[in-house]
Enzyme design. Structure first.
Site, PDB file in Angstrom:
ATOM      1  N   ASN A 186       0.786  -1.240   0.000  1.00  0.00           N
ATOM      2  CA  ASN A 186       0.000   0.000   0.000  1.00  0.00           C
ATOM      3  C   ASN A 186       0.815   1.286   0.000  1.00  0.00           C
ATOM      4  O   ASN A 186       0.253   2.370   0.097  1.00  0.00           O
ATOM      5  CB  ASN A 186      -0.966  -0.016   1.187  1.00  0.00           C
ATOM      6  CG  ASN A 186      -1.879  -1.224   1.133  1.00  0.00           C
ATOM      7  OD1 ASN A 186      -2.415  -1.535   0.072  1.00  0.00           O
ATOM      8  ND2 ASN A 186      -2.011  -1.934   2.242  1.00  0.00           N
ATOM      9  N   ASN A 251       3.708 -10.970   4.760  1.00  0.00           N
ATOM     10  CA  ASN A 251       2.771  -9.843   4.811  1.00  0.00           C
ATOM     11  C   ASN A 251       1.475 -10.194   4.038  1.00  0.00           C
ATOM     12  O   ASN A 251       1.273 -11.338   3.662  1.00  0.00           O
ATOM     13  CB  ASN A 251       3.458  -8.610   4.208  1.00  0.00           C
ATOM     14  CG  ASN A 251       2.998  -7.315   4.847  1.00  0.00           C
ATOM     15  OD1 ASN A 251       1.812  -7.113   5.058  1.00  0.00           O
ATOM     16  ND2 ASN A 251       3.926  -6.432   5.160  1.00  0.00           N
TER      17      ASN A 251
HETATM   18  C1  LIG Z   1      -5.668  -3.600   8.400  1.00  0.00           C
HETATM   19  C2  LIG Z   1      -4.285  -4.170   8.331  1.00  0.00           C
HETATM   20  C3  LIG Z   1      -3.202  -3.336   8.488  1.00  0.00           C
HETATM   21  C4  LIG Z   1      -1.913  -3.848   8.407  1.00  0.00           C
HETATM   22  N1  LIG Z   1      -0.851  -3.009   8.588  1.00  0.00           N
HETATM   23  C5  LIG Z   1       0.397  -3.510   8.564  1.00  0.00           C
HETATM   24  C6  LIG Z   1       1.502  -2.668   8.809  1.00  0.00           C
HETATM   25  O1  LIG Z   1       1.353  -1.475   9.073  1.00  0.00           O
HETATM   26  N2  LIG Z   1       2.747  -3.221   8.736  1.00  0.00           N
HETATM   27  C7  LIG Z   1       2.951  -4.541   8.471  1.00  0.00           C
HETATM   28  O2  LIG Z   1       4.095  -4.998   8.453  1.00  0.00           O
HETATM   29  N3  LIG Z   1       1.908  -5.369   8.253  1.00  0.00           N
HETATM   30  C8  LIG Z   1       0.648  -4.891   8.296  1.00  0.00           C
HETATM   31  N4  LIG Z   1      -0.402  -5.722   8.092  1.00  0.00           N
HETATM   32  C9  LIG Z   1      -0.140  -7.146   7.778  1.00  0.00           C
HETATM   33  C10 LIG Z   1      -0.265  -8.023   9.018  1.00  0.00           C
HETATM   34  O3  LIG Z   1       0.714  -7.660   9.965  1.00  0.00           O
HETATM   35  C11 LIG Z   1      -0.105  -9.507   8.681  1.00  0.00           C
HETATM   36  O4  LIG Z   1       1.227  -9.777   8.305  1.00  0.00           O
HETATM   37  C12 LIG Z   1      -1.033  -9.954   7.555  1.00  0.00           C
HETATM   38  O5  LIG Z   1      -2.315  -9.390   7.726  1.00  0.00           O
HETATM   39  C13 LIG Z   1      -1.173 -11.479   7.487  1.00  0.00           C
HETATM   40  O6  LIG Z   1      -1.674 -12.000   8.678  1.00  0.00           O
HETATM   41  P1  LIG Z   1      -3.228 -12.353   8.925  1.00  0.00           P
HETATM   42  O7  LIG Z   1      -3.657 -13.252   7.793  1.00  0.00           O
HETATM   43  O8  LIG Z   1      -3.235 -13.021  10.267  1.00  0.00           O
HETATM   44  O9  LIG Z   1      -3.963 -11.081   8.923  1.00  0.00           O
HETATM   45  C14 LIG Z   1      -1.706  -5.234   8.165  1.00  0.00           C
HETATM   46  C15 LIG Z   1      -2.814  -6.080   8.038  1.00  0.00           C
HETATM   47  C16 LIG Z   1      -4.092  -5.569   8.112  1.00  0.00           C
HETATM   48  C17 LIG Z   1      -5.267  -6.506   7.955  1.00  0.00           C
END
Ligand SMILES: Cc1cc2nc3c(=O)[nH]c(=O)nc-3n(C[C@H](O)[C@H](O)[C@H](O)COP(=O)(O)O)c2cc1C
Length: 345
Positions: A186, A251
């Site tokens: 993003n 990520n």
């Molecule tokens: C709303 C949102 C914001 C996120 N912001 C960040 C971020 O600022 N930095 C980052 O390294 N990952 C960010 N992530 C990624 C998460 O840390 C994670 O690695 C990713 O969502 C995969 O894990 P999950 O399937 O459990 O959500 C974000 C994820 C979501 C859903």
């Protein structure tokens, strides 16, 4: 019970619900009786501490970056039993992120799509809040805190290392480990920093500063699940050249493959990183690949689609020492740490 609350919460805007529910939880946390009750209710089963990166984790379940970008909710997250919380992504200067709406639910897929764009209050504000936590409510806490750092949107990629270094210096006394985030989809052009030359520059700058400190902090790299295996091989090769203390795999993804949500709805949502169940298999496969290629010598944290104890065990079988949750917290609720830890007890 949470399923019932969830259906109500899911009728409101996702970003607003995130802010409201954490604000309510923080308010309850400030009341001693409520805090005691929440701690009791959410307490994961006792388990042996996990030594990793020279740190002692009270359990293997962490909260992934992006949930508590500004280190505002640490007291509540501590009560919910997280072994570690990764704050950030923090950038040197505060930024608003992308226009709203920028967070979307895909309930049919147990997934989210976000294009937040590193909205955060900037390194100085976050450092101040961390200092307050360290000196006050967080004094006796065993929750490990990671600092996930990034670059400002307007910083050119050739100067990116300066942003990472600025955040690293500011947060160094206040966090237990660092994560270099070059994998968010993003921030335009950010993922190009996953090439070996850029990573060499960034890690060289950070480790030079780290080396001179009384206490060195582990520095990990968080990668995208969309890298092809040659790119992953380049990163593994780099770890024997510059000091990268571990990897977070992975990520969010730009892929939209295999979703159950109607194509029209997915198109309407538009750009952003996909998280949750649809990315679990891909990020776990990448984890396993890295673990084998690096011959078990690279510390790994598994992130992507962890909703249950079985998901966490699967990541660990593929080489992860710890796991992190984000989307699973939204879909499974505040007892997710307890539920996952029960599978290990
Ligand atoms: C709303 C949102 C914001 C996120 N912001 C960040 C971020 O600022 N930095 C980052 O390294 N990952 C960010 N992530 C990624 C998460 O840390 C994670 O690695 C990713 O969502 C995969 O894990 P999950 O399937 O459990 O959500 C974000 C994820 C979501 C859903």
């Amino acid at each position: 019970m949470y399923k019932l609350i969830r259906s109500l919460l899911f009728s409101f805007d996702p970003e607003k619900v995130h802010e409201w529910s954490m604000a309510v939880l923080m308010r309850l946390t400030r009341n001693r009786i409520c805090a005691g009750w929440i701690r009791q209710w959410a307490r994961p089963p006792q388990m042996p501490e996990k030594e990793f990166l020279g740190l002692r984790f009270r359990n293997p379940v962490g909260l992934a970056a992006g949930f508590d970008k500004n280190a505002k909710y640490l007291a509540a997250l501590d009560l919910l039993g997280f072994g570690h919380v990764e704050i950030g992504t923090v950038t040197p200067i505060a930024q608003d992120g992308n226009p709203k709406p920028r967070l979307f639910r895909l309930p049919a897929d147990n997934a989210l799509i976000n294009r937040m764009g590193f909205n955060n209050e900037g390194m100085d504000a976050v450092a101040k809040r961390l200092q307050t936590w360290r000196n006050g409510a967080g004094k006796g806490s065993r929750m490990i805190i990671g600092g996930n750092i990034g670059k400002n949107k307007q910083t050119a990629n050739e100067d990116a290392w300066k942003d990472y270094l600025a955040c690293f210096k500011t947060l160094h006394p206040l966090v237990d480990y660092f994560v270099v985030n070059v994998s968010s989809p993003n921030t335009p052009g950010l993922r190009a920093l996953q090439d070996a030359d850029s990573l060499r520059n960034i890690f060289h700058a950070l480790q030079e500063h780290n080396r001179l400190q009384e206490k060195q902090k582990p520095v990990l790299l968080k990668i995208a699940p969309d890298l092809v295996f040659e790119q992953v091989d380049d990163i593994i090769a780099l770890t024997s050249e510059v000091k990268i203390d571990g990897l977070i795999v992975a990520n969010t993804s730009i892929s939209r493959d295999g979703l159950r949500t109607a194509e029209g709805r997915v198109a309407e949502i538009g750009a952003g990183g996909l998280s949750g169940k649809p990315i679990r298999a891909k990020s776990t496969e990448m984890l396993g690949y890295i673990h084998q290629r690096a011959k078990n010598r690279l510390p790994l944290i598994g992130s992507g689609g962890v909703f249950s104890g079985a998901d966490a065990k699967e990541k660990m079988a593929e080489g992860a020492s710890l796991v992190q949750v984000w989307t699973g917290f939204v879909y499974e609720g505040p007892l997710i740490v307890k539920k996952i830890c029960k599978a290990f007890a």
